[in-house]
Scaffold this motif. Structure first.
Motif, PDB file in Angstrom:
ATOM      1  N   UNK A   1      28.467 -30.244   3.076  1.00 46.55           N
ATOM      2  CA  UNK A   1      30.070 -29.944   2.752  1.00 46.55           C
ATOM      3  C   UNK A   1      30.350 -28.754   1.925  1.00 46.55           C
ATOM      4  N   UNK A   2      29.282 -28.212   1.283  1.00 45.09           N
ATOM      5  CA  UNK A   2      29.502 -26.794   0.629  1.00 45.09           C
ATOM      6  C   UNK A   2      29.567 -25.627   1.832  1.00 45.09           C
ATOM      7  N   UNK A   3      28.346 -26.032   2.451  1.00 48.51           N
ATOM      8  CA  UNK A   3      28.182 -24.851   3.525  1.00 48.51           C
ATOM      9  C   UNK A   3      29.283 -24.685   4.583  1.00 48.51           C
ATOM     10  N   UNK A   4      29.923 -25.925   4.806  1.00 48.47           N
ATOM     11  CA  UNK A   4      31.178 -25.887   5.920  1.00 48.47           C
ATOM     12  C   UNK A   4      32.511 -25.596   5.108  1.00 48.47           C
ATOM     13  N   UNK A   5      32.594 -25.555   3.870  1.00 45.32           N
ATOM     14  CA  UNK A   5      33.623 -25.182   3.094  1.00 45.32           C
ATOM     15  C   UNK A   5      34.737 -26.631   3.251  1.00 45.32           C
TER      16      UNK A   5
ATOM     17  N   UNK B   1      22.948 -33.932  -6.088  1.00 40.86           N
ATOM     18  CA  UNK B   1      22.749 -32.876  -7.241  1.00 40.86           C
ATOM     19  C   UNK B   1      23.149 -31.581  -6.891  1.00 40.86           C
ATOM     20  N   UNK B   2      22.751 -31.125  -5.795  1.00 38.37           N
ATOM     21  CA  UNK B   2      23.226 -29.728  -5.475  1.00 38.37           C
ATOM     22  C   UNK B   2      24.788 -29.476  -4.752  1.00 38.37           C
ATOM     23  N   UNK B   3      25.377 -30.773  -4.461  1.00 44.44           N
ATOM     24  CA  UNK B   3      26.601 -30.644  -3.890  1.00 44.44           C
ATOM     25  C   UNK B   3      27.517 -31.087  -5.039  1.00 44.44           C
TER      26      UNK B   3
ATOM     27  N   UNK C   1      24.491 -34.915   4.277  1.00 46.31           N
ATOM     28  CA  UNK C   1      23.291 -34.977   3.263  1.00 46.31           C
ATOM     29  C   UNK C   1      22.108 -35.714   3.892  1.00 46.31           C
ATOM     30  N   UNK C   2      21.040 -35.522   3.650  1.00 42.40           N
ATOM     31  CA  UNK C   2      19.923 -35.897   4.278  1.00 42.40           C
ATOM     32  C   UNK C   2      19.167 -37.317   3.294  1.00 42.40           C
ATOM     33  N   UNK C   3      18.701 -38.076   4.229  1.00 39.96           N
ATOM     34  CA  UNK C   3      18.104 -39.302   3.544  1.00 39.96           C
ATOM     35  C   UNK C   3      16.843 -39.003   3.043  1.00 39.96           C
ATOM     36  N   UNK C   4      16.595 -38.008   2.036  1.00 38.05           N
ATOM     37  CA  UNK C   4      15.444 -37.538   1.604  1.00 38.05           C
ATOM     38  C   UNK C   4      15.331 -38.287   0.042  1.00 38.05           C
ATOM     39  N   UNK C   5      14.128 -37.676  -0.511  1.00 37.66           N
ATOM     40  CA  UNK C   5      13.935 -38.368  -1.891  1.00 37.66           C
ATOM     41  C   UNK C   5      14.979 -38.318  -3.144  1.00 37.66           C
ATOM     42  N   UNK C   6      16.138 -37.490  -2.842  1.00 43.90           N
ATOM     43  CA  UNK C   6      17.250 -37.577  -3.853  1.00 43.90           C
ATOM     44  C   UNK C   6      18.221 -38.658  -3.548  1.00 43.90           C
ATOM     45  N   UNK C   7      17.998 -39.013  -2.275  1.00 41.93           N
ATOM     46  CA  UNK C   7      18.810 -40.278  -2.135  1.00 41.93           C
ATOM     47  C   UNK C   7      17.959 -41.526  -1.961  1.00 41.93           C
ATOM     48  N   UNK C   8      16.800 -41.652  -2.313  1.00 36.39           N
ATOM     49  CA  UNK C   8      15.921 -42.570  -2.464  1.00 36.39           C
ATOM     50  C   UNK C   8      15.778 -43.118  -0.706  1.00 36.39           C
TER      51      UNK C   8
ATOM     52  N   UNK D   1      20.922 -26.294  -8.965  1.00 40.04           N
ATOM     53  CA  UNK D   1      19.458 -26.550  -9.724  1.00 40.04           C
ATOM     54  C   UNK D   1      18.598 -26.529  -8.830  1.00 40.04           C
ATOM     55  N   UNK D   2      17.097 -27.070  -9.002  1.00 38.39           N
ATOM     56  CA  UNK D   2      16.112 -26.865  -8.287  1.00 38.39           C
ATOM     57  C   UNK D   2      16.159 -27.301  -6.865  1.00 38.39           C
TER      58      UNK D   2
END
Length: 542
Positions: A211-215, A235-237, A268-275, A405-406
């Protein structure tokens, strides 16, 4: 005919791409030409920090950051920052000096085979060999960095190539080598997605950095306003929609994830940040609508009932149009009421700690003071473990790209360089770095970089004297213990402003004095070493 060097051609190619800032260290390639062309050149204390600054610059501006590294070990030092950028899908353009091609296999000074080292941590890695190819190589680098998903690229610059000359009149400058076109979702899939959401009892929207990168912030907010569906971000979004929006319930995140029956996941990616979008964090009966520019993300780790390949801005526009008047965005459904009640209960539960005057200071009291101090459009960088999780629970964001953040890797030590990169990107904005003491140690010497560039960044150290909080009543583990070090005294040596705080009521006055100094400042707050955040990896805790 006039001659032009490979270095000059590379710098000119960057200028054509709109690059205005580079981060570098001594002996990095093309620096002099970048400076000669009027670019802001930030001399750093180490290459890892420089790469992280470029990362934060990209996050804050939405365009690629540029890092220039020195030979051999210097280029090896940017590997951690590029690996972090790759995991974070962040566009960083790296140029690395290397030993002369003509001297290869002679044990020349700092001779290393740098390309194989870079391949695992970049989307594209290549070595320049001819001066006239530089414009083409830089265009390829940008094309790879900005293709979905975004990520870092690396261009190796041997010493004898940097100074190599070409005939200026024979240089071919690439044009129209990237498209600004947006990919729209399949209209039939858009219709089905809206049908599924309209018939859901507990719908949810979850968004990521796409969402950020596409404005797409305005389009996301318009969709939420049109449907009344509660939303969360990675978190980054954060900040893509102001977090005082009536459909944002930060204290009910765990409940929302676990009980939602239809979830729209965009950018968003279905990675660890989204369990991984899997139980037990998510309901085993949840039905996912996945929209992403990268088709590889459709169905990754969790089945997608509806998979839409498209740009976030375009897809949200389509969804809002298709939604029409099918939703009552003001309806206090049982789902909205339940989330609101949980959010209110969580706020009441944490209020005592956020208002606590205990000594040592509780980290949530520190977070409250930072929350009340910063501007609404401040850029907040958070680094560490306990403080990262406490800040997620207590400090809202209101502006896209202003919470950094990281990211996915959870790389420690990003705070100081991220703050510098963000301030270089937006010199007119307040930049505050909230960091743990353990995390501060990795790149704390980059404070000198902030001071030399007269960046009025405020660093706030949440000092619990260790890596992570202590568990139990016994002595600290040897693997954790750091001691309550006086990081504030560094500022005296460098000519900045430093404060040491032990009492909760002294935090705000210290922050005010730091800001009033007009200097790079550090407020070092001693906090309770046994105050442990309750959140899980990524987004947990609520």
């Amino acid at each position: 005919m006039a001659k032009i060097t490979a270095s000059r051609l590379a710098a000119l190619a960057l200028q054509r791409e709109g690059v205005d800032t580079v981060f570098y260290i001594l002996s990095a390639p093309i620096v002099d030409d970048c400076i000669d062309l009027g670019m802001q050149a930030i001399l750093t204390r180490n290459e890892t920090g420089a790469g992280m600054m470029a990362h934060a610059y990209a996050r804050a501006t939405g365009k690629p950051g540029v890092v220039l590294s020195s030979h051999g070990p210097g280029t090896a030092n940017i590997v951690p920052s590029l690996a972090n950028a790759l995991a974070d899908a962040c566009p960083v353009i790296a140029f690395g000096a290397s030993a002369a091609i003509s001297q290869r296999h002679t044990d020349d000074f700092q001779e290393m085979d740098q390309i194989p080292m870079m391949r695992p941590v970049t989307k594209w890695a290549h070595q320049a060999t001819h001066a006239h190819k530089m414009p083409e190589l830089v265009s390829i680098a940008f094309r790879h960095a900005l293709a979905p998903p975004h990520g870092p690229v690396y261009l190796d610059m041997p010493n004898d190539v940097v100074g190599m000359q070409a005939e200026e009149e024979e240089i071919v400058w690439p044009v129209n080598y990237r498209t600004e076109a947006r990919a729209y979702g399949d209209p039939e899939l858009i219709r089905r997605a809206v049908d599924l959401l309209a018939n859901a009892e507990r719908p949810l929207v979850v968004t990521g950095s796409g969402v950020l990168w596409s404005g797409a912030s305005p389009e996301l907010e318009a969709f939420v306003d049109a449907t009344g569906i509660p939303f969360y971000t990675t978190p980054q979004g954060r900040g893509v929609v102001p977090e005082d929006h009536s459909r944002f319930f930060p204290g009910a995140r765990s409940m929302a994830f676990k009980e939602a029956d239809v979830v729209l996941v965009v950018g968003a990616r279905a990675n660890v940040l989204l369990s991984l979008l899997r139980p037990p964090r998510w309901s085993p009966d949840a039905r996912f609508i996945i929209a992403n520019l990268d088709p590889r993300e459709i169905g990754h780790n969790a089945p997608a009932e509806i998979g839409i390949v498209g740009d976030a801005k375009a897809v949200f526009s389509q969804l809002t149009e298709e939604a029409g008047d099918r939703f009552d965005p003001t309806a206090e459904t049982a789902w909205v009421q339940a989330l609101r009640e949980r959010d209110t209960a969580r706020a009441e539960q944490t209020a005592a700690l956020m208002d606590s005057s205990d000594k040592p200071v509780h980290p949530l009291r520190l977070c409250r003071e930072v929350r009340d101090f910063i501007d609404r459009d401040a850029i907040l960088v958070v680094d560490g473990h306990e403080i990262l999780n406490f800040a997620r629970q207590s400090i809202p964001s209101y502006v896209p790209g202003h919470r950094i953040n990281a990211g996915t890797h959870g790389t420690m030590g990003v705070g100081v360089p991220f703050g510098i990169g963000a301030q270089a990107a937006k010199p007119d904005k307040q930049v505050v770095v909230l960091t743990g003491d353990g995390a501060f140690g990795w790149n704390g010497m980059e404070i000198d970089t902030a001071l030399r560039n007269r960046f009025p960044i405020l660093f706030v150290v949440c000092n619990n004297g260790s890596f992570t909080a202590r568990r139990g009543d016994g002595p600290p583990s040897p693997q954790q213990h750091l001691g309550f070090q006086r990081y504030d005294l560094m500022m005296d040596a460098f000519g900045g402003h430093g404060e040491w705080v032990e009492n909760a009521e002294d935090i705000r006055p210290a922050l005010d004095r730091a800001a009033a100094s007009g200097k790079t400042a550090l407020v070092n707050v001693k906090v309770d070493p046994r105050a442990a955040s309750s959140s899980q990896i990524g987004l947990g805790g609520h």
